[in-house]
Motif scaffolding. Structure first.
Motif, PDB file in Angstrom:
ATOM      1  N   SER A  56       0.842  -1.182   0.000  1.00 27.40           N
ATOM      2  CA  SER A  56       0.000   0.000   0.000  1.00 27.40           C
ATOM      3  C   SER A  56       0.882   1.238   0.000  1.00 27.40           C
ATOM      4  O   SER A  56       1.911   1.283   0.684  1.00 27.40           O
ATOM      5  CB  SER A  56      -0.901  -0.008   1.243  1.00 27.40           C
ATOM      6  OG  SER A  56      -1.534   1.230   1.406  1.00 27.40           O
ATOM      7  N   ILE A  57       0.492   2.246  -0.768  1.00 27.09           N
ATOM      8  CA  ILE A  57       1.261   3.487  -0.810  1.00 27.09           C
ATOM      9  C   ILE A  57       1.198   4.192   0.542  1.00 27.09           C
ATOM     10  O   ILE A  57       2.156   4.840   0.962  1.00 27.09           O
ATOM     11  CB  ILE A  57       0.778   4.395  -1.970  1.00 27.09           C
ATOM     12  CG1 ILE A  57       1.715   5.581  -2.172  1.00 27.09           C
ATOM     13  CG2 ILE A  57      -0.640   4.865  -1.730  1.00 27.09           C
ATOM     14  CD1 ILE A  57       3.080   5.202  -2.668  1.00 27.09           C
ATOM     15  N   TYR A  58       0.086   4.026   1.245  1.00 28.63           N
ATOM     16  CA  TYR A  58      -0.032   4.624   2.572  1.00 28.63           C
ATOM     17  C   TYR A  58       0.919   3.947   3.558  1.00 28.63           C
ATOM     18  O   TYR A  58       1.445   4.582   4.461  1.00 28.63           O
ATOM     19  CB  TYR A  58      -1.473   4.542   3.076  1.00 28.63           C
ATOM     20  CG  TYR A  58      -2.426   5.356   2.247  1.00 28.63           C
ATOM     21  CD1 TYR A  58      -2.430   6.743   2.317  1.00 28.63           C
ATOM     22  CD2 TYR A  58      -3.321   4.750   1.386  1.00 28.63           C
ATOM     23  CE1 TYR A  58      -3.297   7.506   1.551  1.00 28.63           C
ATOM     24  CE2 TYR A  58      -4.189   5.492   0.618  1.00 28.63           C
ATOM     25  CZ  TYR A  58      -4.176   6.868   0.697  1.00 28.63           C
ATOM     26  OH  TYR A  58      -5.035   7.614  -0.063  1.00 28.63           O
ATOM     27  N   LEU A  59       1.144   2.657   3.380  1.00 31.42           N
ATOM     28  CA  LEU A  59       2.096   1.943   4.233  1.00 31.42           C
ATOM     29  C   LEU A  59       3.518   2.447   3.972  1.00 31.42           C
ATOM     30  O   LEU A  59       4.307   2.596   4.910  1.00 31.42           O
ATOM     31  CB  LEU A  59       2.007   0.442   3.981  1.00 31.42           C
ATOM     32  CG  LEU A  59       2.865  -0.435   4.872  1.00 31.42           C
ATOM     33  CD1 LEU A  59       2.416  -0.305   6.325  1.00 31.42           C
ATOM     34  CD2 LEU A  59       2.798  -1.876   4.435  1.00 31.42           C
ATOM     35  N   THR A  60       3.825   2.753   2.720  1.00 31.00           N
ATOM     36  CA  THR A  60       5.134   3.321   2.394  1.00 31.00           C
ATOM     37  C   THR A  60       5.313   4.673   3.070  1.00 31.00           C
ATOM     38  O   THR A  60       6.365   4.947   3.660  1.00 31.00           O
ATOM     39  CB  THR A  60       5.277   3.475   0.864  1.00 31.00           C
ATOM     40  OG1 THR A  60       5.030   2.216   0.247  1.00 31.00           O
ATOM     41  CG2 THR A  60       6.650   3.965   0.488  1.00 31.00           C
ATOM     42  N   LEU A  61       4.289   5.500   3.027  1.00 35.40           N
ATOM     43  CA  LEU A  61       4.357   6.809   3.682  1.00 35.40           C
ATOM     44  C   LEU A  61       4.503   6.654   5.187  1.00 35.40           C
ATOM     45  O   LEU A  61       5.319   7.338   5.816  1.00 35.40           O
ATOM     46  CB  LEU A  61       3.109   7.622   3.343  1.00 35.40           C
ATOM     47  CG  LEU A  61       3.025   9.033   3.921  1.00 35.40           C
ATOM     48  CD1 LEU A  61       4.180   9.890   3.415  1.00 35.40           C
ATOM     49  CD2 LEU A  61       1.698   9.672   3.571  1.00 35.40           C
ATOM     50  N   LEU A  62       3.740   5.733   5.771  1.00 32.14           N
ATOM     51  CA  LEU A  62       3.832   5.492   7.210  1.00 32.14           C
ATOM     52  C   LEU A  62       5.218   4.992   7.597  1.00 32.14           C
ATOM     53  O   LEU A  62       5.777   5.411   8.609  1.00 32.14           O
ATOM     54  CB  LEU A  62       2.759   4.496   7.645  1.00 32.14           C
ATOM     55  CG  LEU A  62       2.651   4.234   9.139  1.00 32.14           C
ATOM     56  CD1 LEU A  62       2.180   5.493   9.864  1.00 32.14           C
ATOM     57  CD2 LEU A  62       1.698   3.082   9.406  1.00 32.14           C
ATOM     58  N   SER A  63       5.795   4.134   6.776  1.00 28.89           N
ATOM     59  CA  SER A  63       7.138   3.629   7.088  1.00 28.89           C
ATOM     60  C   SER A  63       8.179   4.735   7.003  1.00 28.89           C
ATOM     61  O   SER A  63       9.142   4.744   7.755  1.00 28.89           O
ATOM     62  CB  SER A  63       7.506   2.468   6.162  1.00 28.89           C
ATOM     63  OG  SER A  63       7.711   2.920   4.854  1.00 28.89           O
ATOM     64  N   LEU A  64       7.984   5.691   6.088  1.00 28.21           N
ATOM     65  CA  LEU A  64       8.912   6.828   6.018  1.00 28.21           C
ATOM     66  C   LEU A  64       8.796   7.704   7.264  1.00 28.21           C
ATOM     67  O   LEU A  64       9.802   8.223   7.755  1.00 28.21           O
ATOM     68  CB  LEU A  64       8.642   7.655   4.766  1.00 28.21           C
ATOM     69  CG  LEU A  64       9.123   7.070   3.450  1.00 28.21           C
ATOM     70  CD1 LEU A  64       8.697   7.951   2.286  1.00 28.21           C
ATOM     71  CD2 LEU A  64      10.629   6.902   3.455  1.00 28.21           C
ATOM     72  N   TYR A  65       7.588   7.873   7.758  1.00 25.18           N
ATOM     73  CA  TYR A  65       7.404   8.688   8.959  1.00 25.18           C
ATOM     74  C   TYR A  65       7.986   8.014  10.200  1.00 25.18           C
ATOM     75  O   TYR A  65       8.629   8.655  11.022  1.00 25.18           O
ATOM     76  CB  TYR A  65       5.923   8.964   9.202  1.00 25.18           C
ATOM     77  CG  TYR A  65       5.305   9.985   8.270  1.00 25.18           C
ATOM     78  CD1 TYR A  65       6.014  11.074   7.801  1.00 25.18           C
ATOM     79  CD2 TYR A  65       3.976   9.864   7.882  1.00 25.18           C
ATOM     80  CE1 TYR A  65       5.439  12.005   6.958  1.00 25.18           C
ATOM     81  CE2 TYR A  65       3.387  10.797   7.039  1.00 25.18           C
ATOM     82  CZ  TYR A  65       4.134  11.858   6.581  1.00 25.18           C
ATOM     83  OH  TYR A  65       3.552  12.792   5.749  1.00 25.18           O
ATOM     84  N   LEU A  66       7.742   6.725  10.333  1.00 25.67           N
ATOM     85  CA  LEU A  66       8.121   6.035  11.572  1.00 25.67           C
ATOM     86  C   LEU A  66       9.503   5.396  11.521  1.00 25.67           C
ATOM     87  O   LEU A  66      10.133   5.211  12.567  1.00 25.67           O
ATOM     88  CB  LEU A  66       7.066   4.974  11.915  1.00 25.67           C
ATOM     89  CG  LEU A  66       5.681   5.518  12.214  1.00 25.67           C
ATOM     90  CD1 LEU A  66       4.697   4.390  12.440  1.00 25.67           C
ATOM     91  CD2 LEU A  66       5.705   6.443  13.420  1.00 25.67           C
ATOM     92  N   SER A  67       9.973   5.032  10.342  1.00 23.75           N
ATOM     93  CA  SER A  67      11.309   4.436  10.181  1.00 23.75           C
ATOM     94  C   SER A  67      12.059   5.218   9.103  1.00 23.75           C
ATOM     95  O   SER A  67      12.287   4.709   8.002  1.00 23.75           O
ATOM     96  CB  SER A  67      11.202   2.973   9.768  1.00 23.75           C
ATOM     97  OG  SER A  67      10.416   2.255  10.681  1.00 23.75           O
TER      98      SER A  67
END
Length: 185
Positions: A56-67
């Protein structure tokens, strides 16, 4: 060009424009939905069981924010906003693996409520579809067994009353208690 992670890194770390990063994700998500669902009614927002493994593109964005990559700090505020707005579009196992253990559960309450609402909406939708299918089955059975037609005419439920005075239309004999065969007129 398919380099969505690099584009999101530019929005998040170079430009620090979190709204544009989210708009980019929204555009990609909309494009994916339009490509997959041409002519198909819109599906429920929540992820179905077979979609949980899809990236998911949202998962990619979330991973950039958190990791974040080396040299950048984690951004919990924008990450919580992504979870709040698009949590039902994220695969739950992957999203929960990204969340650090130091983040209080109370701040994730809205995410869990959203996931529960999404799961309940899928369950309710399947219950409604099941009930409609049962109703259609009952209606079909009634048509076959009783003869109730959809246009108001009863086909198999037609009956003929025979009395002592009733006479045959062909030979003009009284019918009374004899064996009878009724033909459609």
């Amino acid at each position: 060009m398919g380099q969505h992670r690099q584009a999101l890194e530019i929005y998040v770390f170079k430009l620090e424009d979190y709204v544009k990063a989210e708009e980019y994700c929204n555009q990609l998500h909309k494009a994916e939905d339009n490509a997959v669902a041409d002519g198909v009614p819109p599906r429920c927002v929540a992820l179905l069981a077979y979609e949980e493994d899809k990236p998911s593109i949202y998962l990619t964005l979330l991973s950039l924010y958190l990791s974040p990559p080396h040299g950048y700090q984690a951004r919990y505020g924008p990450a919580l906003e992504v979870l709040a707005k698009h949590g039902s579009r994220l695969p739950p196992n992957s999203a929960l693996d990204l969340i650090p253990e130091t983040l209080p559960v109370q701040e994730l309450e809205f995410y869990f409520k959203g996931r529960m609402r999404a799961a309940n909406s899928i369950l309710n939708e399947s219950r409604i579809v099941s009930s409609l299918q049962k109703q259609e089955h009952v209606k079909t059975q009634a048509q076959l067994l009783v003869g109730e037609a959809t246009d108001g005419s009863a086909t198999r439920a037609r009956h003929v009353t025979i009395t002592e005075e009733r006479v045959c239309g062909m030979c003009h004999k009284r019918i009374g208690g004899s064996v009878i065969n009724v033909f459609a007129e």
